[in-house]
Design a protein around this motif. Structure first.
Motif: not given
Length: 402
Positions: A360-371, A384-401
């Motif tokens: 997953v590269l150069d993508s945006t994950f936004a306004y989730s009710q969860g992660a 590097d999934v957390e560094e190379v992608n954008s995360f906007v106003d998700n209710a939980a963590a940006d990435v849950i491992f």
């Protein structure tokens, strides 16, 4: 077979002239253009050809005052205009040999129209169990239909493929329906689709199973619908490789029931997919499903919501393939509920049937009710999934491992 020439006779002294009604009629002032249409019978049981018998293209060559059923092949020549009265329809009865071969030309399109020039002026054309290779709409206009559904379980539409029917459609115009432009049932199929125009239909231009969405070409145009034009898919399985492409005028692909991908699905730059409430897309790796979503920096793939709702999200279920890849893709407003005990998220990488992997590269994950992204135990994603992608106003963590 019906006589399409309808010979008429006029007398000048001792001379009798027999003239084809497709060219001339007789009057006190000599030969004149024919303006009288033919009445089509209610049942056509022998192969028939409709010819252009009225020279004025704005006038009908044939009229339908009672619904017509085809139990043979009806071939329609370029320039023919068929006009339908209210509550009438054309049924192509494939179980009894019915087929419709409508091949116009760019300068002489064929037209199926209503007597009243308004949405819902007639029911439309209904293909039932018709798999003939002669089923064609080329340079054909179907307009002002969609008055009533052809049967329970169908939507009203200008044109419906039902009960395993097939149709090749190109360079044709489907417009001004009171509901849908075209509906395709789950067991029916488009054998060809290119350079068609949809305009002024009240509901979506097309309603079809997910398996058929990939057949829509880049050169068809969609405009003028109350529901943003575009195509509605009521879900189902994608069992052969497909590519979903962007529709003209930024029209969306609206997903109103769950899509399960069981082969490779490619999403081209600019493709807009909008999901209804609670609905999601599953990539079924156990049965060969792979998703390759490759947008560009200027033209992201978009997976979002249909209206002001929350959809379920994108789920990779046992996708262990090095083809699994996402770049320049925006996923937003998902996370309605979890997949297989993995925390709810816009994108879930996991699997009840096995672990998954994805780059997953150069993508945006936004306004989730969860992660933004949830990764199940045993599944993998680029480090590097957390560094190379954008995360906007998700209710939980940006990435849950895990």
């Amino acid at each position: 077979m019906m006589n399409l020439l309808n010979l008429k006779t006029c007398t000048r002294g001792a001379l009798a002239l027999s003239l084809s009604a497709s060219m001339l009629a007789c009057g006190d002032d000599g030969p004149q253009e024919n303006t009288e249409p033919e009445l089509l019978p209610q049942t056509i049981s022998e192969d028939m050809v409709l010819t252009d018998i009225v020279p004025d293209p704005s006038l009908p060559d044939y009229v339908v005052t009672e619904s017509v059923t085809l139990r043979a092949t009806l071939r329609v020549d370029p320039g023919v205009n068929v006009q339908f009265s209210r509550t009438t329809r054309l049924t192509v009865d494939g179980e009894n040999g019915g087929a419709l071969d409508s091949r116009g030309s760019q300068d002489k399109p064929i037209k199926f129209t209503g007597e009243d020039k308004a949405k819902g002026a007639w029911d439309g054309i209904h293909f039932v169990s018709s798999t003939s290779s002669q089923n064609n709409l080329r340079w054909t206009i179907v307009e002002f239909a969609g008055d009533d559904a052809f049967r329970d379980g169908l939507r009203a539409a200008n044109l419906s493929l039902d009960a395993g029917s097939t149709l090749f459609i190109s360079n044709s115009t489907i417009r001004e329906s009171a509901r849908y432009g075209i509906e395709v049932t789950p067991d029916s199929a488009l054998t060809g689709f290119s350079q068609n125009t949809f305009e002024g239909n009240f509901d979506y231009a097309m309603r079809l199973p997910a398996e058929e969405v990939g057949k829509i070409d880049r050169n068809s145009t969609f405009s003028g619908s109350t529901f943003e034009a575009g195509v509605e898919t009521y879900g189902g399985n994608i069992t052969s490789s497909a590519t979903w492409k962007p529709l003209s005028n930024d029209a969306p692909i609206a997903v109103t029931d769950t899509v399960v991908v069981q082969d490779r699905l490619d999403l081209e730059p600019g493709t807009r997919i909008l999901f209804d409430e609670f609905i999601g897309m599953t990539i079924d790796g156990e049965n060969g499903g792979v998703l390759v979503s490759l947008g560009t920096e200027a033209d992201n793939v978009l997976m979002s919501r249909l209206g002001d709702v929350v959809w379920k999200g994108l789920y990779l279920d046992g996708v262990d393939s090095n083809q699994s890849r996402m770049e320049y893709t925006t996923i937003e407003y998902a996370g309605f509920s979890e997949y297989d005990d993995t925390p709810k998220a816009n994108l879930t990488i996991g699997g009840a049937t096995g672990t998954s992997t994805m780059v997953v590269l150069d993508s945006t994950f936004a306004y989730s009710q969860g992660a933004g992204i949830a990764i199940a135990p045993g599944s993998t994603v680029n480090e590097d999934v957390e560094e190379v992608n954008s995360f906007v106003d998700n209710a939980a963590a940006d990435v849950i491992f895990p």
